[in-house]
Design a protein around this motif. Structure first.
Motif, PDB file in Angstrom:
ATOM      1  N   GLN A 165       0.839  -1.196   0.000  1.00  0.00           N
ATOM      2  CA  GLN A 165       0.000   0.000   0.000  1.00  0.00           C
ATOM      3  C   GLN A 165       0.877   1.250   0.000  1.00  0.00           C
ATOM      4  O   GLN A 165       1.830   1.352   0.760  1.00  0.00           O
ATOM      5  CB  GLN A 165      -0.885  -0.016   1.243  1.00  0.00           C
ATOM      6  CG  GLN A 165      -2.073   0.868   1.178  1.00  0.00           C
ATOM      7  CD  GLN A 165      -3.049   0.489   0.097  1.00  0.00           C
ATOM      8  OE1 GLN A 165      -3.124   1.219  -0.880  1.00  0.00           O
ATOM      9  NE2 GLN A 165      -3.770  -0.585   0.250  1.00  0.00           N
ATOM     10  N   ARG A 166       0.558   2.185  -0.875  1.00  0.00           N
ATOM     11  CA  ARG A 166       1.330   3.416  -0.979  1.00  0.00           C
ATOM     12  C   ARG A 166       0.419   4.571  -1.375  1.00  0.00           C
ATOM     13  O   ARG A 166      -0.616   4.387  -1.979  1.00  0.00           O
ATOM     14  CB  ARG A 166       2.416   3.275  -2.045  1.00  0.00           C
ATOM     15  CG  ARG A 166       3.526   2.353  -1.602  1.00  0.00           C
ATOM     16  CD  ARG A 166       4.625   2.198  -2.605  1.00  0.00           C
ATOM     17  NE  ARG A 166       5.735   1.360  -2.248  1.00  0.00           N
ATOM     18  CZ  ARG A 166       5.773   0.339  -1.425  1.00  0.00           C
ATOM     19  NH1 ARG A 166       4.722  -0.007  -0.779  1.00  0.00           N
ATOM     20  NH2 ARG A 166       6.859  -0.358  -1.202  1.00  0.00           N
ATOM     21  N   ALA A 167       0.897   5.760  -1.050  1.00  0.00           N
ATOM     22  CA  ALA A 167       0.259   7.001  -1.482  1.00  0.00           C
ATOM     23  C   ALA A 167       1.389   8.022  -1.582  1.00  0.00           C
ATOM     24  O   ALA A 167       2.472   7.788  -1.044  1.00  0.00           O
ATOM     25  CB  ALA A 167      -0.803   7.433  -0.476  1.00  0.00           C
ATOM     26  N   PRO A 168       1.177   9.144  -2.262  1.00  0.00           N
ATOM     27  CA  PRO A 168       2.268  10.115  -2.391  1.00  0.00           C
ATOM     28  C   PRO A 168       2.845  10.521  -1.025  1.00  0.00           C
ATOM     29  O   PRO A 168       2.118  11.003  -0.160  1.00  0.00           O
ATOM     30  CB  PRO A 168       1.597  11.303  -3.085  1.00  0.00           C
ATOM     31  CG  PRO A 168       0.466  10.688  -3.856  1.00  0.00           C
ATOM     32  CD  PRO A 168      -0.030   9.559  -2.977  1.00  0.00           C
ATOM     33  N   GLY A 169       4.132  10.270  -0.842  1.00  0.00           N
ATOM     34  CA  GLY A 169       4.827  10.668   0.371  1.00  0.00           C
ATOM     35  C   GLY A 169       4.602   9.819   1.592  1.00  0.00           C
ATOM     36  O   GLY A 169       5.061  10.149   2.675  1.00  0.00           O
ATOM     37  N   ARG A 170       3.892   8.708   1.454  1.00  0.00           N
ATOM     38  CA  ARG A 170       3.639   7.836   2.605  1.00  0.00           C
ATOM     39  C   ARG A 170       3.469   6.399   2.150  1.00  0.00           C
ATOM     40  O   ARG A 170       3.133   6.151   0.996  1.00  0.00           O
ATOM     41  CB  ARG A 170       2.456   8.312   3.415  1.00  0.00           C
ATOM     42  CG  ARG A 170       1.191   8.453   2.611  1.00  0.00           C
ATOM     43  CD  ARG A 170       0.378   9.647   3.131  1.00  0.00           C
ATOM     44  NE  ARG A 170      -0.917   9.716   2.491  1.00  0.00           N
ATOM     45  CZ  ARG A 170      -1.164  10.400   1.384  1.00  0.00           C
ATOM     46  NH1 ARG A 170      -0.211  11.051   0.766  1.00  0.00           N
ATOM     47  NH2 ARG A 170      -2.380  10.437   0.880  1.00  0.00           N
ATOM     48  N   VAL A 171       3.699   5.488   3.100  1.00  0.00           N
ATOM     49  CA  VAL A 171       3.670   4.071   2.754  1.00  0.00           C
ATOM     50  C   VAL A 171       2.935   3.266   3.813  1.00  0.00           C
ATOM     51  O   VAL A 171       2.877   3.641   4.979  1.00  0.00           O
ATOM     52  CB  VAL A 171       5.092   3.481   2.584  1.00  0.00           C
ATOM     53  CG1 VAL A 171       5.814   4.143   1.422  1.00  0.00           C
ATOM     54  CG2 VAL A 171       5.899   3.597   3.861  1.00  0.00           C
ATOM     55  N   GLY A 172       2.423   2.142   3.351  1.00  0.00           N
ATOM     56  CA  GLY A 172       1.916   1.110   4.234  1.00  0.00           C
ATOM     57  C   GLY A 172       2.972   0.029   4.279  1.00  0.00           C
ATOM     58  O   GLY A 172       4.079   0.197   3.774  1.00  0.00           O
ATOM     59  N   GLY A 173       2.645  -1.086   4.845  1.00  0.00           N
ATOM     60  CA  GLY A 173       3.567  -2.204   4.889  1.00  0.00           C
ATOM     61  C   GLY A 173       3.131  -3.195   5.942  1.00  0.00           C
ATOM     62  O   GLY A 173       2.276  -2.899   6.776  1.00  0.00           O
ATOM     63  N   VAL A 174       3.717  -4.369   5.861  1.00  0.00           N
ATOM     64  CA  VAL A 174       3.422  -5.436   6.819  1.00  0.00           C
ATOM     65  C   VAL A 174       4.738  -6.025   7.289  1.00  0.00           C
ATOM     66  O   VAL A 174       5.635  -6.270   6.475  1.00  0.00           O
ATOM     67  CB  VAL A 174       2.544  -6.539   6.181  1.00  0.00           C
ATOM     68  CG1 VAL A 174       2.295  -7.684   7.164  1.00  0.00           C
ATOM     69  CG2 VAL A 174       1.220  -5.965   5.699  1.00  0.00           C
ATOM     70  N   VAL A 175       4.841  -6.232   8.597  1.00  0.00           N
ATOM     71  CA  VAL A 175       6.001  -6.898   9.182  1.00  0.00           C
ATOM     72  C   VAL A 175       5.508  -7.927  10.186  1.00  0.00           C
ATOM     73  O   VAL A 175       4.393  -7.814  10.709  1.00  0.00           O
ATOM     74  CB  VAL A 175       6.963  -5.913   9.895  1.00  0.00           C
ATOM     75  CG1 VAL A 175       7.569  -4.918   8.915  1.00  0.00           C
ATOM     76  CG2 VAL A 175       6.286  -5.202  11.035  1.00  0.00           C
ATOM     77  N   GLY A 176       6.338  -8.918  10.470  1.00  0.00           N
ATOM     78  CA  GLY A 176       6.052  -9.856  11.547  1.00  0.00           C
ATOM     79  C   GLY A 176       6.396  -9.212  12.880  1.00  0.00           C
ATOM     80  O   GLY A 176       7.221  -8.292  12.940  1.00  0.00           O
TER      81      GLY A 176
END
Length: 188
Positions: A165-176
């Protein structure tokens, strides 16, 4: 990468881990253990913790169902956000609390994956936050009688689509949970 100016800090967000929300949740004990470890690690790293608690007709304020589960316990001084919508930002003081703490990055845990977790993740990204989901520290209940996929599929799909997941200037993400690095909190 957040788009929020002067907000270098990261906060651990614990959403709706309440008796009435997770009583029948998928992998309940494993998720609560993972969140408990994250909470303790965040406290040792002096990372802000924000607890979110839902209130509605089924989760009446003050009732046993509304209480945060016994396995977890907010410490004095940790923010508790009371909400009545799925997105923890909607009609709450979450944004004000995060601003005061200088937070622009969120590490998200809790329940339910397909409701309040997803809504809050999207709400965070739309408001300029980086939002990382802890892939093994969120859960949901079995809603297959209403046409939903089984809980393990809901969780896997959410982890899959949020990982990019992304948007201009920011990010999503998944980690354990074992990959969360609280030492990266720029404000520490």
């Amino acid at each position: 990468m957040t788009t929020l100016a002067n907000r270098p800090n990261t906060a651990l967000i614990v959403i709706d881990l309440q008796n009435g929300v997770v009583a029948g949740a998928y992998r309940r004990q494993e998720v609560l253990r993972a969140v408990n470890v994250l909470v303790e690690r965040a406290r040792r790293a002096n990372l802000p913790l924000v607890w979110v608690r839902h209130c509605d007709e089924e989760l009446v304020a003050g009732s046993d169902a509304w209480q945060i589960v016994d396995e977890l316990s907010p410490a004095p001084g940790e923010a508790i956000i009371e909400k009545s919508y799925r997105d923890a930002f909607e009609s709450t003081d979450l944004e004000q609390v995060l601003s005061t703490l200088g937070v622009g990055k969120l590490i998200v845990t809790g329940a339910q994956t397909d409701m309040c977790i997803r809504s809050t993740l999207h709400g965070a990204l739309a408001r300029g936050y980086d939002a990382t989901l802890v892939g093994d520290a969120h859960t949901t209940v079995d809603s297959t009688p209403w046409g939903a996929p089984p809980p393990q599929s809901v969780i896997a799909h959410t982890n899959f689509y949020w990982s990019n997941q992304r948007a201009p200037g920011r990010v999503g993400g998944v980690v354990g949970s074992n990959e969360v690095d609280f030492a990266l909190n720029a404000g520490s």
